[in-house]
Scaffold this motif. Structure first.
Motif, PDB file in Angstrom:
ATOM      1  N   THR A  73       0.853  -1.190   0.000  1.00  0.00           N
ATOM      2  CA  THR A  73       0.000   0.000   0.000  1.00  0.00           C
ATOM      3  C   THR A  73       0.883   1.232   0.000  1.00  0.00           C
ATOM      4  OG1 THR A  73      -1.969   1.013   0.969  1.00  0.00           O
ATOM      5  CG2 THR A  73      -0.274   0.331   2.508  1.00  0.00           C
ATOM      6  N   LEU A  75       1.320   5.015   1.767  1.00  0.00           N
ATOM      7  CA  LEU A  75       0.937   5.792   2.953  1.00  0.00           C
ATOM      8  C   LEU A  75       1.269   7.257   2.686  1.00  0.00           C
ATOM      9  CD1 LEU A  75       0.046   5.216   5.976  1.00  0.00           C
ATOM     10  CD2 LEU A  75       2.450   5.536   6.546  1.00  0.00           C
ATOM     11  N   ASN A  80      -5.400   9.120   8.149  1.00  0.00           N
ATOM     12  CA  ASN A  80      -6.697   8.456   8.029  1.00  0.00           C
ATOM     13  C   ASN A  80      -6.554   6.940   8.159  1.00  0.00           C
ATOM     14  OD1 ASN A  80      -9.505   9.210   7.516  1.00  0.00           O
ATOM     15  ND2 ASN A  80      -9.332   7.787   5.812  1.00  0.00           N
ATOM     16  N   LEU A  95       5.809   8.322  -0.485  1.00  0.00           N
ATOM     17  CA  LEU A  95       6.417   9.246  -1.439  1.00  0.00           C
ATOM     18  C   LEU A  95       7.069  10.394  -0.674  1.00  0.00           C
ATOM     19  CD1 LEU A  95       3.541   9.469  -4.099  1.00  0.00           C
ATOM     20  CD2 LEU A  95       5.359   7.753  -3.875  1.00  0.00           C
ATOM     21  N   PRO A 139      -4.849  17.318   7.866  1.00  0.00           N
ATOM     22  CA  PRO A 139      -3.415  17.057   8.043  1.00  0.00           C
ATOM     23  C   PRO A 139      -2.878  15.911   7.191  1.00  0.00           C
ATOM     24  CG  PRO A 139      -4.649  16.075   9.825  1.00  0.00           C
ATOM     25  CD  PRO A 139      -5.667  16.733   8.930  1.00  0.00           C
ATOM     26  N   GLY A 140      -3.264  15.874   5.899  1.00  0.00           N
ATOM     27  CA  GLY A 140      -2.803  14.798   5.021  1.00  0.00           C
ATOM     28  C   GLY A 140      -2.060  15.337   3.817  1.00  0.00           C
ATOM     29  N   GLY A 143      -2.025  13.204  -2.242  1.00  0.00           N
ATOM     30  CA  GLY A 143      -2.348  11.837  -2.686  1.00  0.00           C
ATOM     31  C   GLY A 143      -3.438  11.223  -1.830  1.00  0.00           C
ATOM     32  N   ALA A 150     -10.997  14.016   0.323  1.00  0.00           N
ATOM     33  CA  ALA A 150     -11.054  14.734   1.599  1.00  0.00           C
ATOM     34  C   ALA A 150     -11.719  16.093   1.418  1.00  0.00           C
ATOM     35  CB  ALA A 150      -9.632  14.920   2.141  1.00  0.00           C
ATOM     36  N   ARG A 183     -16.178  11.070   0.356  1.00  0.00           N
ATOM     37  CA  ARG A 183     -14.989  10.389   0.921  1.00  0.00           C
ATOM     38  C   ARG A 183     -14.511   9.190   0.114  1.00  0.00           C
ATOM     39  NH1 ARG A 183     -15.311  14.417   2.417  1.00  0.00           N
ATOM     40  NH2 ARG A 183     -15.580  15.288   4.499  1.00  0.00           N
ATOM     41  N   ALA A 191      -3.525   2.164  -7.715  1.00  0.00           N
ATOM     42  CA  ALA A 191      -3.010   3.404  -8.317  1.00  0.00           C
ATOM     43  C   ALA A 191      -2.374   4.282  -7.249  1.00  0.00           C
ATOM     44  CB  ALA A 191      -4.156   4.158  -8.981  1.00  0.00           C
ATOM     45  N   ARG A 219     -10.840  24.861  13.690  1.00  0.00           N
ATOM     46  CA  ARG A 219     -10.457  23.475  14.010  1.00  0.00           C
ATOM     47  C   ARG A 219      -9.847  23.384  15.408  1.00  0.00           C
ATOM     48  NH1 ARG A 219      -9.917  19.435   9.945  1.00  0.00           N
ATOM     49  NH2 ARG A 219     -10.841  20.275   8.078  1.00  0.00           N
ATOM     50  N   SER A 230      -7.197  10.204  14.508  1.00  0.00           N
ATOM     51  CA  SER A 230      -7.225  10.019  13.041  1.00  0.00           C
ATOM     52  C   SER A 230      -8.348  10.832  12.405  1.00  0.00           C
ATOM     53  CB  SER A 230      -7.432   8.542  12.693  1.00  0.00           C
ATOM     54  OG  SER A 230      -6.387   7.762  13.189  1.00  0.00           O
ATOM     55  N   GLU A 302     -14.844   5.623   8.625  1.00  0.00           N
ATOM     56  CA  GLU A 302     -14.160   6.426   7.611  1.00  0.00           C
ATOM     57  C   GLU A 302     -12.661   6.096   7.647  1.00  0.00           C
ATOM     58  OE1 GLU A 302     -15.288  10.529   7.113  1.00  0.00           O
ATOM     59  OE2 GLU A 302     -13.194  11.134   6.891  1.00  0.00           O
ATOM     60  N   GLN A 304      -9.265   3.947   7.890  1.00  0.00           N
ATOM     61  CA  GLN A 304      -8.907   2.661   7.293  1.00  0.00           C
ATOM     62  C   GLN A 304      -7.982   1.909   8.231  1.00  0.00           C
ATOM     63  OE1 GLN A 304      -7.221   3.564   3.436  1.00  0.00           O
ATOM     64  NE2 GLN A 304      -9.229   4.056   2.618  1.00  0.00           N
TER      65      GLN A 304
HETATM   66  C1  LIG Z   1      -7.094  16.060  13.054  1.00  0.00           C
HETATM   67  C2  LIG Z   1      -7.622  15.513  11.751  1.00  0.00           C
HETATM   68  C3  LIG Z   1      -8.553  16.213  11.040  1.00  0.00           C
HETATM   69  C4  LIG Z   1      -9.044  15.709   9.824  1.00  0.00           C
HETATM   70  N1  LIG Z   1      -9.978  16.428   9.147  1.00  0.00           N
HETATM   71  C5  LIG Z   1     -10.463  15.950   7.975  1.00  0.00           C
HETATM   72  C6  LIG Z   1     -11.444  16.680   7.247  1.00  0.00           C
HETATM   73  O1  LIG Z   1     -11.862  17.763   7.614  1.00  0.00           O
HETATM   74  N2  LIG Z   1     -11.905  16.146   6.087  1.00  0.00           N
HETATM   75  C7  LIG Z   1     -11.447  14.947   5.615  1.00  0.00           C
HETATM   76  O2  LIG Z   1     -11.901  14.509   4.542  1.00  0.00           O
HETATM   77  N3  LIG Z   1     -10.525  14.228   6.286  1.00  0.00           N
HETATM   78  C8  LIG Z   1     -10.020  14.702   7.441  1.00  0.00           C
HETATM   79  N4  LIG Z   1      -9.074  13.978   8.124  1.00  0.00           N
HETATM   80  C9  LIG Z   1      -8.643  12.660   7.601  1.00  0.00           C
HETATM   81  C10 LIG Z   1      -7.381  12.718   6.727  1.00  0.00           C
HETATM   82  O3  LIG Z   1      -6.558  13.817   7.060  1.00  0.00           O
HETATM   83  C11 LIG Z   1      -7.710  12.774   5.246  1.00  0.00           C
HETATM   84  O4  LIG Z   1      -8.420  11.622   4.822  1.00  0.00           O
HETATM   85  C12 LIG Z   1      -6.434  12.871   4.390  1.00  0.00           C
HETATM   86  O5  LIG Z   1      -6.789  13.133   3.063  1.00  0.00           O
HETATM   87  C13 LIG Z   1      -5.561  11.632   4.434  1.00  0.00           C
HETATM   88  O6  LIG Z   1      -4.319  11.965   3.845  1.00  0.00           O
HETATM   89  P1  LIG Z   1      -2.997  11.186   4.242  1.00  0.00           P
HETATM   90  O7  LIG Z   1      -1.912  11.690   3.379  1.00  0.00           O
HETATM   91  O8  LIG Z   1      -2.751  11.279   5.705  1.00  0.00           O
HETATM   92  O9  LIG Z   1      -3.379   9.709   3.825  1.00  0.00           O
HETATM   93  P2  LIG Z   1      -3.195   8.376   4.654  1.00  0.00           P
HETATM   94  O10 LIG Z   1      -3.985   8.444   5.894  1.00  0.00           O
HETATM   95  O11 LIG Z   1      -1.751   8.049   4.774  1.00  0.00           O
HETATM   96  O12 LIG Z   1      -3.890   7.365   3.649  1.00  0.00           O
HETATM   97  C14 LIG Z   1      -5.281   7.437   3.421  1.00  0.00           C
HETATM   98  C15 LIG Z   1      -5.613   6.626   2.178  1.00  0.00           C
HETATM   99  O13 LIG Z   1      -5.076   7.272   1.046  1.00  0.00           O
HETATM  100  C16 LIG Z   1      -4.196   6.403   0.345  1.00  0.00           C
HETATM  101  N5  LIG Z   1      -3.108   7.209  -0.188  1.00  0.00           N
HETATM  102  C17 LIG Z   1      -2.221   7.972   0.502  1.00  0.00           C
HETATM  103  N6  LIG Z   1      -1.360   8.563  -0.349  1.00  0.00           N
HETATM  104  C18 LIG Z   1      -1.721   8.163  -1.593  1.00  0.00           C
HETATM  105  C19 LIG Z   1      -1.222   8.406  -2.902  1.00  0.00           C
HETATM  106  N7  LIG Z   1      -0.160   9.194  -3.126  1.00  0.00           N
HETATM  107  N8  LIG Z   1      -1.845   7.808  -3.946  1.00  0.00           N
HETATM  108  C20 LIG Z   1      -2.914   6.997  -3.768  1.00  0.00           C
HETATM  109  N9  LIG Z   1      -3.435   6.722  -2.566  1.00  0.00           N
HETATM  110  C21 LIG Z   1      -2.841   7.304  -1.485  1.00  0.00           C
HETATM  111  C22 LIG Z   1      -3.753   5.381   1.375  1.00  0.00           C
HETATM  112  O14 LIG Z   1      -3.334   4.169   0.765  1.00  0.00           O
HETATM  113  C23 LIG Z   1      -5.001   5.226   2.181  1.00  0.00           C
HETATM  114  O15 LIG Z   1      -5.891   4.361   1.514  1.00  0.00           O
HETATM  115  C24 LIG Z   1      -8.571  14.467   9.334  1.00  0.00           C
HETATM  116  C25 LIG Z   1      -7.597  13.765  10.065  1.00  0.00           C
HETATM  117  C26 LIG Z   1      -7.123  14.278  11.264  1.00  0.00           C
HETATM  118  C27 LIG Z   1      -6.073  13.505  12.015  1.00  0.00           C
END
Ligand SMILES: Cc1cc2nc3c(=O)[nH]c(=O)nc-3n(C[C@H](O)[C@H](O)[C@H](O)COP(=O)(O)OP(=O)(O)OC[C@H]3O[C@@H](n4cnc5c(N)ncnc54)[C@H](O)[C@@H]3O)c2cc1C
Length: 306
Positions: A73, A75, A80, A95, A139-140, A143, A150, A183, A191, A219, A230, A302, A304
């Protein structure tokens, strides 16, 4: 709990260790603890953890994973995702480097798959571009945001014009206007988003920057950001809010070990120190049962579980 968290396949074998060393050299680490790489700070190790900054190496790695039918996978910032206590048996790819680049061209922002969403929003604001402000506190990475669609008041899918992808076993390709739902996106599980182009529009720089500050302040006031979490644990059911249902069902403050339903925001589970993934999952199940009994609604996760 969430079937789409990884590409299923075999666990890493001894022979893969040597092959990965040859393929990516020092970029691979074995038995790497994942808790520090996720925002909930729970869970075990990845059998292999590979950090990459170039597309050609990503293509080569994913061809290897496909050929050998390995579980893998990608990350992002782990905001999330929670990793099981027994760890992830395959390869976790992250990455970095060139994938964190952000470029503004006119009203388009091209952001690498590993670019933090906040950095993208700040670059856009500096250039006086509006449309992405509401995303600043997520905080993501780009990707992860594209994969999850999101959003808050705005979903990233509303802004994405195209994405550059590597689908495992294939070369880089561009996908114009991917499809998004609440979502989720229509990206194949295998991909990896290398970059995305966001279409914004011209605005007033100072006003855009002021809106960024407002979103962050909101926030800070409403989310338990002082403890590992998360974000929203459950998806909002149609025409309702998971947080409202959880609070109305009396779950605020409910605990399983060191995992606790936040007293500040009912749809957050916080790690009060030393929680395990099993405790987080146990608490999620208790919340789901309690909400179902009290309201009849079945909450869907929501976050994973990897
Ligand atoms: C304090 C807090 C507040 C948050 N608020 C929100 C909010 O307001 N709205 C919201 O929607 N979410 C929110 N989230 C959840 C989260 O931040 C989002 O879902 C974010 O987009 C996840 O990004 P990540 O880089 O951390 O992905 P990860 O958590 O590392 O991965 C999430 C998913 O994306 C995939 N992924 C990661 N990078 C890639 C890539 N380059 N290509 C393909 N797939 C990829 C992973 O395999 C996994 O399936 C929040 C989380 C926290 C901790």
């Amino acid at each position: 709990m969430n079937a789409a968290a990884s590409v299923p396949g075999q666990a890493l074998r001894e022979s893969d260790r040597a092959a990965l060393r040859l393929l990516v050299g020092e970029a691979v680490r074995f038995d790497e603890p994942m808790a520090p790489k996720t925002s909930m700070r729970v869970g075990g190790s990845a059998a292999a953890y590979v950090t990459l900054g170039e597309t050609d190496r990503l293509v080569a790695l994913l061809k290897y994973c496909t050929q050998e039918r390995l579980a893998w996978t990608v990350l992002g910032l782990g905001s999330n995702v929670v990793v099981k206590d027994e760890g992830f048996p395959g390869i976790i790819v992250r990455l970095q480097g060139g994938f964190t680049r952000v470029e503004v061209r006119g009203t388009t922002v091209r952001a690498g798959g590993a670019a933090p969403i906040a950095a993208v929003c700040r670059e856009a604001a500096k250039a006086g571009l509006e449309g992405a402000e509401a995303l600043v506190g997520i905080p993501g990475t780009i990707g992860g945001a594209v994969r999850m669609n999101a959003g808050t008041k705005v979903e990233i899918g509303e802004l994405v014009r195209s994405v550059e992808l590597v689908v495992a076993g294939e070369d880089v390709r561009t996908m114009t206007l991917p499809a998004f739902q609440y979502r989720s996106s229509n990206l194949d599980r295998s991909a990896v988003v290398c970059a995305a182009e966001l279409a914004l529009h011209a605005g007033d720089r100072q006003a855009v920057q002021a809106r960024l500050r407002e979103h962050i302040a909101r926030r800070n006031a409403t989310q338990p950001l002082e403890l590992p979490n998360s974000g929203s644990v459950f998806r909002n059911p149609p025409d309702d809010f998971a947080a409202r249902l959880i609070e109305a069902s009396g779950c605020k403050g409910m605990r399983a070990g060191a995992a606790e339903v936040s007293t500040k925001h009912a749809n957050f589970i916080v790690n009060r120190g030393g929680a395990t993934c099993a405790e987080v999952v146990q608490l999620m199940t208790r919340v789901q049962k309690t909400v179902k009994a009290a309201t009849g609604v079945e909450l869907e996760p929501e976050i994973q579980i990897l």
